[in-house]
Write an enzyme that holds these catalytic residues in place. Structure first.
Site: not given
Ligand code: AOF
Ligand code: ZN
Length: 335
Positions: A146, A197, A193, A201, A42, A282-283, A40, A67
């Site tokens: 578009a 088309d 589509t 995707l 932090e 439509i979608l 994460h 978290c």
């Molecule tokens: C993130 N990145 O920088 C922060 C998060 O799947 P996990 O274990 O990585 O947890 C995801 C959860 O952690 C996310 O839903 C949120 O609540 C918290 N914060 N998650 O992926 C981050 N700070």
């Molecule tokens: Zn975290």
């Protein structure tokens, strides 16, 4: 928030998170969430601080509540407390029920001074997919089409079998759409589509994670020769009956007025936090009718068709407008 955005396209269904650690008027650490499942923001920011002794008199800024749960990585609150960071500034409270409020609570219980709600609106907007996913229990729905200057999204092709779409915009817009695809976890088109088309995707003109391709096929009339069924990307077909597909998954749902909601329910179950609907009319209109959309990105080209398939209409607030090389882009938000 700038740091957080560096994770765009790589972190969904998790949030984009950026973190800065300051000491006095100096930034001593920075970090962001780089990829789904990775450390994460932090944790990355704390790691980046060279003089660890400064942490006990530092301030940590983060756009989302740290978290408090043991997930794929240990709780960020634990790391912040272990680093003796005395002051934490938070943008948005985490809407994820396993975290919401608990992160702030844990930090406060450990004696940390916490301020919540700084630039909250901007922080909420930054993670609008994530916020919508947890608050409304459905993906963020982005509509894109578009239209010509006289309001058509296509010529009438009901009598000709060609897999060449008529282009209203140009190369620049096409690349932009590929970028948007890379920032969305799923892209959906309707049966006509897909047939007319024959879209792939994919992300031919942008780098990123391949989104889930979704197509509707009520009665199983889509041929296996379509690009959508080339097996190059995860693909999901919504149908009224179980289809014997080899290169795609099938989800059976009734095709009635509740179809848009049922599609979103299924995507929620699959942890898909954002959906881009690319047509046809439509979608797009069926999602608009149900009020199940968040944002519409509309290109208006310069040419006219005189007649053809009428473009959808979505009432909303225009939040952005830009002149592109071959069209005007208008971004609307519902309400
Ligand atoms: C993130 N990145 O920088 C922060 C998060 O799947 P996990 O274990 O990585 O947890 C995801 C959860 O952690 C996310 O839903 C949120 O609540 C918290 N914060 N998650 O992926 C981050 N700070
Ligand atoms: Zn975290």
């Amino acid at each position: 928030m700038e740091l957080a955005r560096l994770g765009a396209g790589y972190v969904s269904p998790n949030p984009m998170v950026g973190c800065v650690i300051t000491h006095g008027d100096r930034i001593i650490g920075e970090g962001f969430h780089r990829q789904y499942g990775d450390l994460h923001a932090e944790a990355n920011a704390i790691r980046s601080v060279k003089e660890k002794s400064l942490l006990s008199s530092s301030t940590l800024f983060v756009n989302l509540e740290p978290c408090a749960h043991q997930g794929k990585t240990p709780p960020c609150t634990k790391r912040i407390i272990a680093a003796h960071i005395p002051r934490v500034i938070v943008g948005s409270i985490d809407p994820n029920p396993i975290v919401s409020g608990k992160g702030v609570e844990n930090l406060k219980a450990a004696g940390c001074r916490v301020t919540v709600g700084i630039l909250e609106e901007e922080c909420d907007a930054l993670n609008r997919d994530y916020m919508t996913f947890h608050r409304l229990r459905r993906p963020y729905v982005l509509l894109k089409w578009a239209q010509t200057a006289d309001g058509f999204i296509d010529v009438d092709r009901s009598h000709c079998a060609t897999d060449r779409p008529v282009w209203i915009t140009g190369e620049y817009e096409r690349t932009l759409v590929h970028k948007w695809r890379s920032e969305t976890r799923a892209i959906m088109v309707g049966t006509n589509t897909a047939l007319l088309d024959n879209p792939a995707l994919n992300l031919r003109q942008w780098k990123g994670r391949l989104p889930l391709r979704i197509v509707l096929d009520r009665t199983g009339r889509l041929p296996a020769s379509l690009r959508l069924f080339d097996g190059s990307q995860p693909t999901l077909v919504f149908s009224e009956k179980a289809l014997p597909l080899t290169t795609a998954e099938c989800a059976v749902v009734p095709f009635d007025d509740s179809l848009p909601q049922r599609i979103l329910d299924e995507l929620y179950r699959r942890n898909i936090a954002s959906l881009l609907i690319e047509g046809g009319a439509i979608l797009l209109q069926s999602f608009i009718r149900c009020g199940l959309w968040d944002e519409a990105r509309i290109f208006t080209g310069r040419q006219t068709f005189g007649k053809g398939v009428t473009a959808p209409t979505a009432k909303g607030k225009t939040i952005y407008e830009e002149q592109l090389p071959n069209s005007t882009l208008k971004v609307k938000c519902k309400k």
